[in-house]
Every structure is written in C-alpha cells, then in structure tokens.
Design a protein around this motif. Structure first.
Motif, PDB file in Angstrom:
ATOM      1  N   VAL A  43       0.771  -1.300  -0.045  1.00 43.72           N
ATOM      2  CA  VAL A  43       0.002  -0.005   0.069  1.00 43.72           C
ATOM      3  C   VAL A  43       0.885   1.243  -0.101  1.00 43.72           C
ATOM      4  O   VAL A  43       2.071   1.399   0.580  1.00 43.72           O
ATOM      5  CB  VAL A  43      -0.684  -0.021   1.288  1.00 43.72           C
ATOM      6  CG1 VAL A  43      -1.471   1.177   1.103  1.00 43.72           C
ATOM      7  CG2 VAL A  43      -1.651  -1.376   1.120  1.00 43.72           C
ATOM      8  N   SER A  44       0.518   2.145  -0.941  1.00 42.57           N
ATOM      9  CA  SER A  44       1.351   3.384  -0.876  1.00 42.57           C
ATOM     10  C   SER A  44       1.493   4.148   0.414  1.00 42.57           C
ATOM     11  O   SER A  44       0.542   4.077   1.410  1.00 42.57           O
ATOM     12  CB  SER A  44       0.742   4.367  -1.786  1.00 42.57           C
ATOM     13  OG  SER A  44       0.721   3.952  -3.209  1.00 42.57           O
ATOM     14  N   ASP A  45       2.333   4.725   0.802  1.00 43.62           N
ATOM     15  CA  ASP A  45       2.745   5.703   1.902  1.00 43.62           C
ATOM     16  C   ASP A  45       1.783   6.724   1.960  1.00 43.62           C
ATOM     17  O   ASP A  45       1.256   7.494   1.042  1.00 43.62           O
ATOM     18  CB  ASP A  45       4.056   6.161   1.882  1.00 43.62           C
ATOM     19  CG  ASP A  45       5.296   5.099   2.068  1.00 43.62           C
ATOM     20  OD1 ASP A  45       4.939   4.057   2.598  1.00 43.62           O
ATOM     21  OD2 ASP A  45       6.414   5.369   1.519  1.00 43.62           O
ATOM     22  N   GLY A  46       1.097   7.009   3.259  1.00 50.67           N
ATOM     23  CA  GLY A  46       0.348   7.850   3.573  1.00 50.67           C
ATOM     24  C   GLY A  46      -0.982   7.880   3.263  1.00 50.67           C
ATOM     25  O   GLY A  46      -1.817   8.481   3.400  1.00 50.67           O
ATOM     26  N   VAL A  47      -1.332   6.608   2.958  1.00 46.53           N
ATOM     27  CA  VAL A  47      -2.822   6.161   2.819  1.00 46.53           C
ATOM     28  C   VAL A  47      -3.565   5.455   3.793  1.00 46.53           C
ATOM     29  O   VAL A  47      -4.745   5.047   3.581  1.00 46.53           O
ATOM     30  CB  VAL A  47      -2.950   5.561   1.176  1.00 46.53           C
ATOM     31  CG1 VAL A  47      -2.647   6.716   0.239  1.00 46.53           C
ATOM     32  CG2 VAL A  47      -2.298   4.398   1.226  1.00 46.53           C
ATOM     33  N   ASN A  48      -2.752   4.860   4.674  1.00 46.32           N
ATOM     34  CA  ASN A  48      -3.215   3.971   5.733  1.00 46.32           C
ATOM     35  C   ASN A  48      -3.947   4.629   6.895  1.00 46.32           C
ATOM     36  O   ASN A  48      -4.896   3.877   7.681  1.00 46.32           O
ATOM     37  CB  ASN A  48      -2.037   3.261   6.401  1.00 46.32           C
ATOM     38  CG  ASN A  48      -1.493   2.099   5.663  1.00 46.32           C
ATOM     39  OD1 ASN A  48      -2.215   1.636   4.673  1.00 46.32           O
ATOM     40  ND2 ASN A  48      -0.146   1.736   5.799  1.00 46.32           N
ATOM     41  N   GLY A  49      -3.933   5.726   7.161  1.00 47.34           N
ATOM     42  CA  GLY A  49      -4.836   6.425   8.128  1.00 47.34           C
ATOM     43  C   GLY A  49      -4.103   6.366   9.294  1.00 47.34           C
ATOM     44  O   GLY A  49      -2.916   5.967   9.573  1.00 47.34           O
ATOM     45  N   GLY A  50      -4.819   6.709  10.701  1.00 41.01           N
ATOM     46  CA  GLY A  50      -4.140   6.778  11.885  1.00 41.01           C
ATOM     47  C   GLY A  50      -4.128   5.399  12.573  1.00 41.01           C
ATOM     48  O   GLY A  50      -4.475   4.477  11.767  1.00 41.01           O
ATOM     49  N   SER A  51      -3.663   5.318  13.577  1.00 44.39           N
ATOM     50  CA  SER A  51      -3.486   4.001  14.304  1.00 44.39           C
ATOM     51  C   SER A  51      -4.615   3.375  14.760  1.00 44.39           C
ATOM     52  O   SER A  51      -4.882   2.047  14.786  1.00 44.39           O
ATOM     53  CB  SER A  51      -2.896   4.150  15.613  1.00 44.39           C
ATOM     54  OG  SER A  51      -3.358   5.090  16.595  1.00 44.39           O
ATOM     55  N   SER A  52      -5.806   4.262  14.670  1.00 43.96           N
ATOM     56  CA  SER A  52      -7.014   3.712  14.918  1.00 43.96           C
ATOM     57  C   SER A  52      -7.904   3.316  13.790  1.00 43.96           C
ATOM     58  O   SER A  52      -9.080   2.833  14.009  1.00 43.96           O
ATOM     59  CB  SER A  52      -7.780   4.648  15.974  1.00 43.96           C
ATOM     60  OG  SER A  52      -8.174   5.717  15.058  1.00 43.96           O
TER      61      SER A  52
END
Length: 551
Positions: free
Chosen positions: A152-161
C-alpha cells in the motif's frame, strides 16, 4: 480408454468402468503420453475428450489449476486446500517465473502485476464461469495476492485507530457477500450481483494507492421471492436474525427471540446453509462494516431498516370495498413495527393505493389497489429500500477506499455472476445470463478472431476454424428495434400492456427463430403466465428466461 476393436458401425473401448461400445463419431483420438500436463496447449492430441481427461487427472491429485496459455482453468474442489494459499506459496510465485511453476491463481495475478511494472500498462483480470464454479473465492485469492504483492502506498493507511487501506479493501468482501450473496440450488454462496474492483496503482512504486467498487445487476427479486427448493434470500437477513440473539449486544434488539420461520421473506425450507454459521458470519460482517468506516449509529440504522423490511414482508392484505384492498387486521402489529423501524408513517395508505399525478392539471388521483396489486406494491417498496441500502453501503465503502490520488494505471478485477437456469427465470435472470452471453462473445472475439487475424498479418497459414458463435442470441436479445429489450421497452410504455401481449408480439416478430420457443404449461411448475423461453446453445438447450412479470 483403449480401443479393443474397430468395426464399421461401432467401436469397442475398454474404459475404467469396463468395456463400452460407441458409434465411430463419438470416439475421439487420444495420446498414450501422460495426460497430466500443466498447460493444455502442450497436449499431443487436443480435443474435447483429451482436455477433459487431462483436467480430470489433475483434479484427482488436487491440482485444481491448469493453464491454457495465459488463461487459467480452475475447477472448484468443494473443500479447503489451505496449503495452496499459504505464505510460502505467495513467495514462490513472487520470485519464480509464472510458467515454470505449477499452475496457480497466484501465477495469473503475478503475471498481471509483472506486466504492469514492466510495460506501465493497466491490467484487467476477468473471472467467469457457471454458478458454483468458485468465482467468488478466486477473486478473493487474486485480491489478497495483489495487495500482498504490491503493498500500500505511503500516507494512505490512516491513523493508528484506522484499518489500513489494504485491510479495508479486503473487508469489503464479507460485507458484499452478506448483502449480495445467497444460497441457490447449485451454490451455497452465490453472488447475485456483478462486481468490478478498480485498484489504483501508484505509478512510481506500483503499490496500491486506492480502490473503487462498482456493482451492477443486483437481483432485487431475491429479497421478496425465493422460488427454488433449497434456496434462501440474502445471507444478511439470516445473519442478522442469528446475531441479534447474541449476548454481545449487536444486531437489532427488536429481533430478539425471532427466527427465520417468523418472517415470510426468510421462511423458506432452506433457512441454514452448509458451511456457513450465520451467527459467526454476522460478527465478521459487523467488524468489517466498522473497518470500512461506518459508525455504530449508521450500522444500527442499517440493521433496523433490514428488520423493518422483514416485518413489512409480513403485512398481508384482504379484499376491501369496490375491489380494493385493506390491511389484514392480523398484520397490523407488523405494520406498526415496520413504520417505526423504517421511519415512515402512513405506510398503510401507500401500500393499498396508487397515486397518479396529472401532468397537465397537477391533480392527484388515488386509485385503490386489489389484493394482488397491493402485494406487488409492498414487495416493490421492499426491493427499492434494500437496493438503496446496498448502494449506500457501496458508496460509504468507496468513500473510505478512494484516497483521491490521481493515478493513470490500475488493475481491474471483474467478477461476473455465473450463468444459471432456475425452474423459473425472470427478467433479472435474463439480464444476468445476457451479461454472460456478451462476455462469452467478447472472449470468442479476443481469443479466436483477433489471434487468427494477427497470424494472417504475419503471413502465417491458418486453417479454417469453427467455434460456437452466439451472435444470433445476442441480436435476438438486444438488437434494435426488434430485439427483446427494445421491444420490451417500447411495449411497457403503451397503455394496458401485459406479459401475455408482450409475449404474443415478440413471437410474431421472431416467428421461427432458432432460439425462441414456447413451452407448455406443464413445463412451468407453479402456474403463472407461460411465455417465451430462449435456448442457450452452449448450455445444451437450457432456457435463459420465461416471460412472467417482464412488463
């Protein structure tokens, strides 16, 4: 088998089941070499019989995949084969040449991804086949491998929750299966809609940068009418009923103590599905909805709407004054609950009358409905609300999958629901089967005609090839102005139309057509309007549709 005697009018063959006598035209040549080949193109003798035998031999060894050049043939094993899909298997196909390894769905996925990286060209993977062939599971494996392989591209995973983009994409599967899959005669988990998943690929590192779901042809009639023996409505109704009995506090509180037999839409003989535990499946769906970004309040509202539809289905009618209808007093409690859960007051008036607005005077005319018409209006409302829920869920999932990144490259996964011939096949099933016919036509053009033309352009001699051509079926259904769809559209706009009138007009327009015929009333169990049936040549004459409730 082995030929033991060859006479003018018969051939004796020694088979696994003993000696059999066949007509000469029914016996095809074969080879003495081992039929277990990874690619059917490598068979010494290639015909229907050798291809089937090679597939059978491999299937007996749990080798369910075989190549036909870059096409993968998959046979549903109807049992778990976890060793085929573990981490080691993924690693093998990531590092090895796809055509040097054992045929596998990971090999096709790796081939598509490799082409994307090497040529910067978007790729599409089409999974097709009859109902029960394993298309849903095949798409899951393709998606899982591509997300694992590409990352998955960097910066698209969202926060830890927040669940990662990759996990959110994977979590769309249990949601769509719950709301769009059902048990049919041939398949315990049959997709009753078409799905295309558009994976946006980062053009720098070729990782997954976003996704978009596109769905089409949801079988709305399954919500209110399940006609086949051993079938049931969409999984979500049974899962919600089971999950609402749990002590975990999820589900719809109003369904506590209720079971499928308490509601008309779910009181079919097949209230359970082998291999699917509805209570556990409901918890998985609930978790997936949270992962896909829906709030607890939104999920609870969806559950209440579904419960409201179940109660609305129990609203019955009886004959009223002037051939109209009224709500059956015994169903008044169900109507009251349905109004509360759906959030609409005055449903009784909406169900038993039709309101017509004059385009000129703007006057309203209230027309009383018969018991039959009121029942159809109730079912139409239920189908409309369910479709709205389904589409809204897809919209909400897409809002969490679309990262708004602009990408020109993609990998598309198309899951087309399979051809199926039920005891009765209405308009929706005709649309499903027509989509399969169109896909089959595209496949024939792509695999045969384009390849043959390419060989001829290169100066190669190509023998005359013949293959089943379904162009006449396609034209019968959608060619303007006299195809089935154009005629149905035109006839539906005329006053006082009926299925019988449409059927008569259609047969008059296509009298003598090889793929249009009538069936006697005895061939349609359950009565109703007897009308057109369309022979599907590739399926041995199975009819595509009869015309009840087309208009």
């Amino acid at each position: 088998g082995k030929v033991v005697s060859h006479e003018t009018k018969q051939i004796t063959v020694e088979t696994r089941l003993g000696s059999r006598i066949y007509k000469p035209d029914d016996v095809l040549p074969a080879s003495n070499s081992d039929p277990d080949v990874r690619d059917h193109c490598n068979l010494e003798v290639l015909n229907d019989a050798t291809l089937l035998e090679a597939t059978r031999v491999r299937f007996g060894k749990d080798a369910i995949y075989t190549y036909i050049s870059e096409i993968l043939l998959a046979v549903n094993p109807f049992k778990p084969l976890p060793h085929l899909y573990d981490a080691d298997a993924k690693a093998r196909y990531r590092t090895g040449a796809w055509d040097a390894l054992e045929p596998h769905i990971y090999g096709v996925a790796e081939l598509a991804y490799s082409h994307l990286m090497a040529h910067s060209q978007s790729q599409s993977l089409v999974v097709s086949g009859e109902s029960g062939a394993g298309k849903t599971e095949a798409n899951k494996q393709l998606l899982e491998y591509i997300i694992w392989r590409a990352g998955v591209s960097d910066g698209v995973n969202g926060g830890s929750s927040t669940a990662s983009l990759g996990q959110r994409i994977l979590d769309t599967n249990p949601v769509l299966e719950a709301f769009g899959n059902a048990k049919t005669i041939r398949n315990n988990n049959s997709s009753r809609f078409g799905k295309y998943l558009h994976l946006k690929m980062n053009e720098v590192d070729h990782s997954v940068a976003g996704a978009e779901l596109r769905t089409f042809l949801l079988e709305k009639s399954r919500v209110t009418s399940v006609t086949g023996e051993g079938e049931r409505s969409y999984h979500i109704f049974y899962q919600l009923l089971a999950g609402s009995q749990s002590a975990q506090g999820v589900g719809a509180p109003c369904l506590r103590g209720k079971k499928p037999s308490d509601f008309r839409f779910t009181s079919t003989p097949a209230t359970t599905t082998p291999g699917i535990e509805d209570g556990a499946a409901f918890l998985e769906v609930h978790a997936a909805l949270l992962s896909c970004g829906l709030s607890i309040a939104e999920i609870s509202s969806a559950y209440e709407l579904l419960a409201g539809l179940l109660h609305l289905g129990n609203v019955a009618f009886e004959r009223g004054a002037h051939e109209g209808s009224v709500i059956d007093p015994a169903a008044a409690a169900h109507l009251e609950v349905a109004e509360k859960l759906i959030g609409v007051a005055g449903l009784d008036a909406m169900l038993i009358e039709k309101v017509v607005l004059s385009p000129r005077s703007r006057n309203e005319y209230h027309i009383a409905l018969s018991v039959d018409a009121a029942t159809k209006q109730r079912d139409a409302l239920v189908k409309h609300i369910y479709t709205y829920i389904f589409n809204l869920l897809v919209f909400r999932m897409n809002s969490r999958l679309d990262t708004r990144r602009s990408t020109r490259r993609f990998i598309g996964l198309l899951d087309v629901f399979g051809f199926e011939a039920f005891g009765r096949n209405g308009f929706e099933q005709l649309c499903i089967n027509f989509a399969n016919e169109k896909l089959n036509q595209f496949f024939l053009v792509r695999v045969f005609e384009v390849e043959v033309e390419l060989y001829r352009m290169q100066g190669l001699k190509v023998p005359e090839l013949t293959w089943p051509d379904n162009a006449d079926i396609i034209e019968l259904i959608d060619k303007s102005p006299m195809g089935i769809f154009p005629l149905l559209d035109a006839q539906s706009k005329l006053p006082q139309q009926s299925d019988t009138k449409f059927c008569d007009f259609l047969h008059a327009a296509h009298r003598g057509h090889a793929h249009l015929f009538t069936l006697s009333a005895a061939k349609f169990a359950g009565g109703g309007v007897v009308g057109l049936a369309i022979a599907k040549a590739q399926a041995g004459g199975a009819r595509l549709a009869d015309n009840e409730s087309f208009v």
